[in-house]
Design a protein around this motif. Structure first.
Motif, short mmCIF file in Angstrom:
data_model
loop_
_atom_site.label_atom_id
_atom_site.label_comp_id
_atom_site.label_asym_id
_atom_site.label_seq_id
_atom_site.Cartn_x
_atom_site.Cartn_y
_atom_site.Cartn_z
N LEU A 90 38.84 42.56 40.58
CA LEU A 90 38.47 41.46 40.63
C LEU A 90 36.93 40.94 40.15
O LEU A 90 36.48 39.83 40.24
N MET A 91 36.42 41.92 39.98
CA MET A 91 35.04 41.70 39.26
C MET A 91 35.17 41.25 37.76
O MET A 91 34.10 40.61 37.21
N THR A 92 36.12 41.47 37.05
CA THR A 92 36.21 40.65 35.81
C THR A 92 37.20 39.90 35.39
O THR A 92 37.49 39.34 34.45
N ILE A 93 38.29 39.68 36.45
CA ILE A 93 39.34 38.71 36.28
C ILE A 93 39.28 37.71 37.38
O ILE A 93 38.77 38.07 38.52
N GLU A 94 39.87 36.67 37.12
CA GLU A 94 40.10 35.46 38.27
C GLU A 94 41.20 36.10 39.26
O GLU A 94 41.98 36.93 38.92
N ASN A 150 41.15 43.19 28.72
CA ASN A 150 39.94 43.79 29.31
C ASN A 150 40.26 44.80 30.39
O ASN A 150 41.67 44.90 31.08
N TRP A 151 39.50 45.82 30.68
CA TRP A 151 39.71 46.74 31.66
C TRP A 151 39.91 46.43 33.10
O TRP A 151 40.79 47.07 33.81
N GLY A 152 39.59 45.11 33.34
CA GLY A 152 40.11 44.77 34.65
C GLY A 152 41.41 44.46 35.01
O GLY A 152 41.84 44.72 35.92
N TRP A 154 43.88 46.20 33.36
CA TRP A 154 44.53 47.38 33.34
C TRP A 154 44.40 48.10 34.75
O TRP A 154 45.25 48.72 35.12
N VAL A 155 43.17 47.76 35.03
CA VAL A 155 42.86 48.36 36.49
C VAL A 155 43.76 47.88 37.52
O VAL A 155 44.27 48.56 38.55
N THR A 156 43.91 46.59 37.40
CA THR A 156 44.75 45.82 38.53
C THR A 156 46.14 46.17 38.18
O THR A 156 46.91 46.27 39.40
N ILE A 157 46.75 46.59 37.10
CA ILE A 157 47.98 46.82 36.87
C ILE A 157 48.11 48.20 37.56
O ILE A 157 49.38 48.48 38.11
N LEU A 158 47.08 49.16 37.44
CA LEU A 158 47.01 50.31 38.18
C LEU A 158 47.08 50.29 39.57
O LEU A 158 48.01 51.06 40.38
N SER A 159 46.48 49.37 40.13
CA SER A 159 46.50 48.97 41.39
C SER A 159 47.99 48.69 42.09
O SER A 159 48.34 49.02 43.10
N ALA A 160 48.72 47.87 41.19
CA ALA A 160 50.11 47.34 41.50
C ALA A 160 50.89 48.73 41.63
O ALA A 160 51.71 48.85 42.69
#
Length: 298
Positions: A90-94, A150-152, A154-160
């Motif tokens: 959430l730091m880099t994506i809406e 961006n990395w945000g 991919w990190v969010t997909i990882l969180s899923a």
């Protein structure tokens, strides 16, 4: 891992209520991150929640069995990794992009359940997950979102993926534990993992935003702590009876509540959003049909 039979629809309603509180937390998290960093926020949020639940349990803490603490450790690790990854994203994506990418856990969970346990979820669970995910696509309207790689994201997909794993882990331990005790054990271990993660990050010199202990941050932490304490008890109770394949479909209601709350504060929902919400509700009803028929026969 077989869930005990539930005499009523209360476990399902508990999971729906949990998703309502989830959906209400997106805006609060985004606001808090303007004056703190993800690691500090997760530590303070879960530490405060553990303290609140400790007050509620009081003398019962010493009686918590070792099996519940073990389950809490595994659940806590999954929850910590999931929340930290999602909050960092959430730091880099809406929040709209975060909501869509996080929702990938809905179709992932039945397949992960199949892979890990070798048990095929019911056709109703698969169909319900598919319909619910279609509703999430309509609700998030990803065609207007711009994937920037961006990395945000991919990190969010990882969180899923971590969310799907968390649902399976909680579903494994919840049937054998008391909901409040399992929730407390989870919160304690999330707090410990968060403290360790923050300590390692600081020792390694990871650049973290300095926390401004303003009324906004303190209020956000307090509210998020109340939410997570209540939600973890609801989840531990609900997943005691509802298997992972069905639970993940119910959790899709999080996006419906988030969209509805956004509409109440002036955000536009549109025809696609309404259709998406109806699809998610339809997916839940579809996944619950076998259980409803069983209750009707009884």
């Amino acid at each position: 891992m077989t869930a005990p039979a539930a005499p009523t629809l209360l476990p399902v309603l508990a999971l729906v209520l949990a998703t309502f509180f989830w959906g209400s937390s997106f805006l609060t998290i985004s606001t808090a991150l303007e004056e703190t960093n993800p690691l500090t926020l997760v530590l303070c949020r879960f530490g405060t929640a553990a303290f609140l639940l400790a007050l509620a349990l009081r003398g019962r803490i010493r009686a918590i069995p070792a099996s519940t603490w073990k389950g809490g450790a595994w659940c806590g690790l999954a929850i910590y990794c999931c929340y930290t990854a999602n909050t960092a994203g959430l730091m880099t994506i809406e929040s709209s992009m975060s909501g869509f990418l996080t929702a990938l856990y809905v179709p992932l969970t039945p397949f992960l359940y199949w892979i890990v346990y070798g048990r095929t979820p019911s056709k109703a669970a698969f169909a319900g997950a598919g319909l619910a995910f279609a509703g999430l696509v309509l609700l998030a309207n990803p065609f207007t979102l711009s994937l920037s790689n961006n990395w945000g994201e991919w990190v969010t997909i990882l969180s899923a993926l971590l969310s799907a794993a968390e649902i399976l882990i909680v579903g494994k331990f919840a049937p054998q534990a008391k909901p409040a005790e399992l929730a407390f054990a989870q919160l304690v271990f999330v707090t410990l993992f968060a403290a360790l993660g923050l300590g390692v990050a600081m020792a390694a010199g990871v650049p973290l935003k300095e926390t401004v202990w303003s009324p906004v941050v303190l209020g956000s932490i307090a509210w998020l702590a109340v939410i997570v304490a209540f939600v973890q008890v609801l989840l531990a109770y609900g997943q005691r009876y509802v298997p992972p394949g069905r639970a993940c479909v119910i959790f899709a209601m999080e996006s419906v509540f988030a969209a509805a709350l956004g509409w109440l504060v002036g955000e536009r929902l549109g025809v696609g959003g309404l259709a998406g919400g109806l699809c998610i509700v339809g997916g839940i009803l579809l996944s619950e049909l076998p259980a409803l028929f069983k209750r009707t026969r009884k």
